[in-house]
Motif scaffolding. Structure first.
Motif, mmCIF file in Angstrom:
data_model
loop_
_atom_site.group_PDB
_atom_site.id
_atom_site.type_symbol
_atom_site.label_atom_id
_atom_site.label_comp_id
_atom_site.label_asym_id
_atom_site.label_seq_id
_atom_site.Cartn_x
_atom_site.Cartn_y
_atom_site.Cartn_z
ATOM 1 N N PHE A 198 45.168 34.743 65.927
ATOM 2 C CA PHE A 198 46.463 34.216 65.476
ATOM 3 C C PHE A 198 46.287 32.916 64.694
ATOM 4 O O PHE A 198 46.932 32.703 63.666
ATOM 5 C CB PHE A 198 47.387 33.993 66.677
ATOM 6 N N GLN A 199 45.412 32.046 65.191
ATOM 7 C CA GLN A 199 45.162 30.782 64.496
ATOM 8 C C GLN A 199 44.514 31.037 63.140
ATOM 9 O O GLN A 199 44.858 30.381 62.147
ATOM 10 C CB GLN A 199 44.258 29.886 65.347
ATOM 11 N N ILE B 240 52.586 31.077 68.385
ATOM 12 C CA ILE B 240 53.126 32.442 68.368
ATOM 13 C C ILE B 240 52.369 33.300 69.386
ATOM 14 O O ILE B 240 52.970 34.069 70.142
ATOM 15 C CB ILE B 240 53.058 33.054 66.950
ATOM 16 N N TYR B 241 51.043 33.142 69.422
ATOM 17 C CA TYR B 241 50.268 33.885 70.426
ATOM 18 C C TYR B 241 50.732 33.528 71.835
ATOM 19 O O TYR B 241 50.917 34.412 72.681
ATOM 20 C CB TYR B 241 48.770 33.615 70.302
ATOM 21 N N ASP B 242 50.904 32.244 72.105
ATOM 22 C CA ASP B 242 51.348 31.810 73.433
ATOM 23 C C ASP B 242 52.684 32.451 73.807
ATOM 24 O O ASP B 242 52.886 32.871 74.952
ATOM 25 C CB ASP B 242 51.485 30.287 73.492
ATOM 26 N N LEU C 158 39.438 36.140 77.549
ATOM 27 C CA LEU C 158 39.752 36.906 76.348
ATOM 28 C C LEU C 158 40.822 36.236 75.485
ATOM 29 O O LEU C 158 40.848 36.423 74.271
ATOM 30 C CB LEU C 158 40.203 38.322 76.736
ATOM 31 N N SER C 159 41.662 35.423 76.103
ATOM 32 C CA SER C 159 42.710 34.751 75.313
ATOM 33 C C SER C 159 42.108 33.814 74.272
ATOM 34 O O SER C 159 42.738 33.542 73.248
ATOM 35 C CB SER C 159 43.687 33.991 76.220
ATOM 36 N N ALA C 160 40.882 33.325 74.508
ATOM 37 C CA ALA C 160 40.223 32.473 73.505
ATOM 38 C C ALA C 160 40.046 33.238 72.196
ATOM 39 O O ALA C 160 40.271 32.693 71.110
ATOM 40 C CB ALA C 160 38.869 31.984 74.026
#
Length: 198
Positions: free
Chosen positions: A93-94, A128-130, A85-87
């Motif tokens: 965010f990107q 930022i997501y990371d 799901l992180s993809a």
């Protein structure tokens, strides 16, 4: 601003193609990050944001960069990305980061600098997501700075610049004649003809 059916179709086709590319790139990332480490593998980052500048450069409408990146990330997720799901979440965010670059210029400039800026801002969005997902303690200061710098350079070169080169080559075939990219080129050519005649 209204979207034409042909623009929606092109966005879907390019997003699916980029999503499949993202999946393949994710698979390639595993052995490379094993060899050079996660920070060293950040040079690969830019490919994961290429959907945004490609679609925005062709269609030239607000939201195109964001929608393309989210759609490509969704395709990557649905085709079996090991990122899970992180993809999709990092794609959001990107996409927002990339969209900001075009919004700054009010969706009127699509030159190489703006496209490269969209890749750089997408890199910032991804980082930022990371930080949100992993916490600030995940990175040391040095690793955070190195990651950001490498991602931004990769986003500029493999996202923005390579995206522009691909679209420009595709435009030479005539496949994009019905889209905003060619219509704006025609207007410039007409204006140049007018100046020459004067």
């Amino acid at each position: 601003m209204n979207w034409k059916i042909k623009e929606v179709v092109l966005l879907v086709v390019l997003s699916v193609a980029c999503g499949v590319l993202y999946l393949g790139w994710s698979t390639l990332w595993l052995p490379i990050s094993g060899l050079v480490g996660p920070v060293g593998a950040e040079f690969m980052f830019g490919i994961w944001v290429i959907a945004s500048p490609i679609v925005a450069y062709i269609i030239r409408k607000p939201g195109a960069a964001l929608i393309a990146e989210v759609a490509a990330a969704a395709v990557e997720l649905l085709t079996g990305s090991h990122f899970g799901l992180s993809a999709l979440l990092i794609g959001i965010f990107q996409g927002v980061g990339s969209e900001i670059a075009f919004a700054i210029f009010r969706y009127k400039k699509y030159n190489v600098l703006v496209l490269m800026l969209s890749g750089a801002f997408a890199a910032v969005g991804g980082l930022i997501y990371d930080l949100v997902a992993n916490g600030f303690g995940y990175y040391t200061t040095g690793i955070l700075i190195a990651t950001l710098v490498i991602r931004m350079i990769s986003g500029m070169l493999l996202g923005g610049l390579l995206g522009k080169v691909i679209v420009d080559i595709l435009a030479l075939t005539g496949a994009l004649d019905q889209y905003a990219i060619k219509q704006q080129h025609r207007k410039k050519d007409d204006n140049n003809d007018f100046v020459v005649r004067m």
